[in-house]
Design an enzyme around this catalytic site. Structure first.
Site, PDB file in Angstrom:
ATOM      1  CB  SER A   1      -0.927   0.000   1.217  1.00  0.00           C
ATOM      2  OG  SER A   1      -1.906   1.004   1.073  1.00  0.00           O
TER       3      SER A   1
HETATM    4  C1  LIG Z   1      -1.511   2.787  -4.524  1.00  0.00           C
HETATM    5  S1  LIG Z   1      -2.565   2.450  -3.183  1.00  0.00           S
HETATM    6  C2  LIG Z   1      -3.805   3.702  -3.241  1.00  0.00           C
HETATM    7  C3  LIG Z   1      -3.283   5.054  -2.910  1.00  0.00           C
HETATM    8  C4  LIG Z   1      -4.312   6.070  -2.602  1.00  0.00           C
HETATM    9  N1  LIG Z   1      -5.036   6.463  -3.759  1.00  0.00           N
HETATM   10  C5  LIG Z   1      -3.667   7.267  -1.895  1.00  0.00           C
HETATM   11  O1  LIG Z   1      -3.728   8.365  -2.430  1.00  0.00           O
HETATM   12  O2  LIG Z   1      -3.113   7.052  -0.833  1.00  0.00           O
HETATM   13  C6  LIG Z   1      -3.452   1.056  -3.762  1.00  0.00           C
HETATM   14  C7  LIG Z   1      -4.409   0.512  -2.733  1.00  0.00           C
HETATM   15  O3  LIG Z   1      -5.262  -0.411  -3.378  1.00  0.00           O
HETATM   16  C8  LIG Z   1      -5.615  -1.377  -2.421  1.00  0.00           C
HETATM   17  N2  LIG Z   1      -6.189  -2.534  -3.102  1.00  0.00           N
HETATM   18  C9  LIG Z   1      -5.550  -3.565  -3.700  1.00  0.00           C
HETATM   19  N3  LIG Z   1      -6.446  -4.422  -4.210  1.00  0.00           N
HETATM   20  C10 LIG Z   1      -7.672  -3.918  -3.950  1.00  0.00           C
HETATM   21  C11 LIG Z   1      -8.997  -4.349  -4.225  1.00  0.00           C
HETATM   22  N4  LIG Z   1      -9.225  -5.489  -4.890  1.00  0.00           N
HETATM   23  N5  LIG Z   1     -10.012  -3.585  -3.797  1.00  0.00           N
HETATM   24  C12 LIG Z   1      -9.807  -2.418  -3.118  1.00  0.00           C
HETATM   25  N6  LIG Z   1      -8.565  -1.979  -2.819  1.00  0.00           N
HETATM   26  C13 LIG Z   1      -7.519  -2.719  -3.238  1.00  0.00           C
HETATM   27  C14 LIG Z   1      -4.314  -1.658  -1.699  1.00  0.00           C
HETATM   28  O4  LIG Z   1      -4.536  -2.278  -0.450  1.00  0.00           O
HETATM   29  C15 LIG Z   1      -3.744  -0.247  -1.598  1.00  0.00           C
HETATM   30  O5  LIG Z   1      -4.076   0.337  -0.369  1.00  0.00           O
END
Ligand SMILES: C[S@@+](CC[C@H](N)C(=O)[O-])C[C@H]1O[C@@H](n2cnc3c(N)ncnc32)[C@H](O)[C@@H]1O
Length: 379
Positions: free
Chosen positions: A98
């Site tokens: 994350s």
């Molecule tokens: C790059 S981060 C997001 C960053 C966020 N937009 C920010 O500004 O902090 C990607 C996130 O997607 C989540 N994620 C991964 N697979 C997912 C799923 N199937 N459904 C929802 N969230 C998911 C991860 O746990 C992670 O927290």
């Protein structure tokens, strides 16, 4: 002016100069939503040692923490599906799971999303909640729903949003299913990557509405796709270009490799018609990924030198590539000749003038079948 406000001003100026920030509404959001509030639990700084990538915690008592929160950089906040900065001292050598996305990229995506007053937006991948905060600032909490698969990550995002007075709908669950209770949405934005656009998203976004997500694969080339949903339940659009990458949505991450074939002795060997190092190019890798969507890639080192391996764990096909005194040799095994498929796709793409990803189109059927195509020189 407070230090964090002047840091936010500098960040807004920086991402405006790069062309990511274009509108006064999003500028105001970048100035008013304090990114450091979303990073109060710290982040991990990358430390490269030879070929190995490690991560060390940076906490708010570190003097570099506050300026780093306002740098135009992505900041890793969780490793290996659960480890947060306060959990460790020293370094950890595992995969990030994350992060707080690079602000310039978040804002570029929000601009491309074409958000207008009164629109309902579904965000997939809350992460730290920073992008959720920008959306809530722009639209109001009641129009924003954000889905995060990891309950602890979602809880921290909710707490950070609460600290700055925002209370959008924060949902814990698999964002690939969307969030039916809040549908229909005018816009859907995903800040985790997908292999293909899920049918649930097509069903939950209004006709004429827009989906913005990074489409990628297991060869780790990806691109932002912007699609419009049609009345008949299909969606179509194009890739936006810019070599954008996001961590893949958890259900789309590659399966374990399992027991490996004997790459040195099984299968049959031939000279490559496309050199094995073609995949160092991002766009070529994207094209290759379209040709062998189930293949994963890794390197093996033995006494005879490095081997670049492609392996489709479902189909049991594989290809091992090595360079012998300037000649690229491939050994392929299993029912599908993986490298042959890649060669054919790359040669076709080359004959079409090797178009850039920004000219590729994407279509999704109502049943979820996805096609990604580049403009053909044949017309
Ligand atoms: C790059 S981060 C997001 C960053 C966020 N937009 C920010 O500004 O902090 C990607 C996130 O997607 C989540 N994620 C991964 N697979 C997912 C799923 N199937 N459904 C929802 N969230 C998911 C991860 O746990 C992670 O927290």
């Amino acid at each position: 002016m407070s230090t964090d406000r002047s840091l936010a001003e500098a960040l807004a100026d920086h991402i405006a100069a790069s062309g990511d920030l274009r509108s006064p509404e999003w500028r105001r959001a970048v100035l008013d939503v304090p990114r450091h509030e979303f990073l109060r639990d710290g982040f991990f700084r990358r430390t490269d040692e030879g070929h190995v990538t490690g991560w060390e915690p940076v906490l708010p008592d570190d003097p570099t923490w506050l300026p780093a929160c306002y740098a135009n950089a992505s900041l890793v906040t969780q490793i290996a599906g659960g480890i947060v900065p306060r959990d460790i001292e020293g370094r950890i050598f595992r995969q990030p799971t994350s992060s707080s996305t690079m602000p310039g990229l978040v804002v570029r995506m929000l601009e491309e999303l074409g958000v207008e007053d009164g629109m309902r937006v579904l965000e997939i991948g809350s992460g730290t909640g920073y992008s959720t905060g920008l959306l809530s600032h722009r639209l109001g909490d009641e129009l924003v729903t954000s889905v995060e698969v990891d309950p602890a990550v979602s809880g921290r995002a909710r707490a950070a949003l609460g600290r700055i007075g925002h209370h959008p709908r924060m949902v814990i669950g698999d964002g690939l299913q969307g969030h039916r209770e809040g549908a229909p949405y005018d816009r859907l934005i995903a800040t985790c990557g997908v292999l293909r656009i899920p049918v649930a998203w097509l069903e939950q976004v209004k006709p004429g509405g827009r989906i913005l997500a990074t489409v990628g694969g297991w060869l780790y080339a990806s691109e932002l796709a912007c699609l419009t949903v049609h009345e008949d339940g299909t969606a179509a659009g194009r890739l936006l270009g810019g070599e954008v990458s996001f961590m893949l949505a958890r259900p789309h991450t590659p399966p374990p490799l399992g027991v490996l074939p004997d790459f040195a002795r099984e299968g049959t060997e031939r000279e490559c018609t496309v050199p094995g190092d073609a995949l160092t190019d991002w766009t070529a890798r994207f094209v290759a990924q379209l040709a062998v969507p189930g293949a994963q890639r890794f390197s093996l080192m033995d006494g005879d030198g490095d081997m670049d391996v492609l392996l489709d764990v479902h189909g049991e096909s594989w290809a091992g590539l090595r360079n012998e005194k300037g000649r690229w040799i491939v050994r392929e095994g299993g029912p599908e000749p993986l490298w042959r498929r890649i060669e054919d796709a790359l040669l076709r793409w080359g004959r079409d003038g090797a178009p850039a990803l920004g000219s590729f189109t994407v279509g999704v059927s109502a049943e979820g079948g996805q096609t990604v195509s580049w403009p053909s020189s044949a017309g």
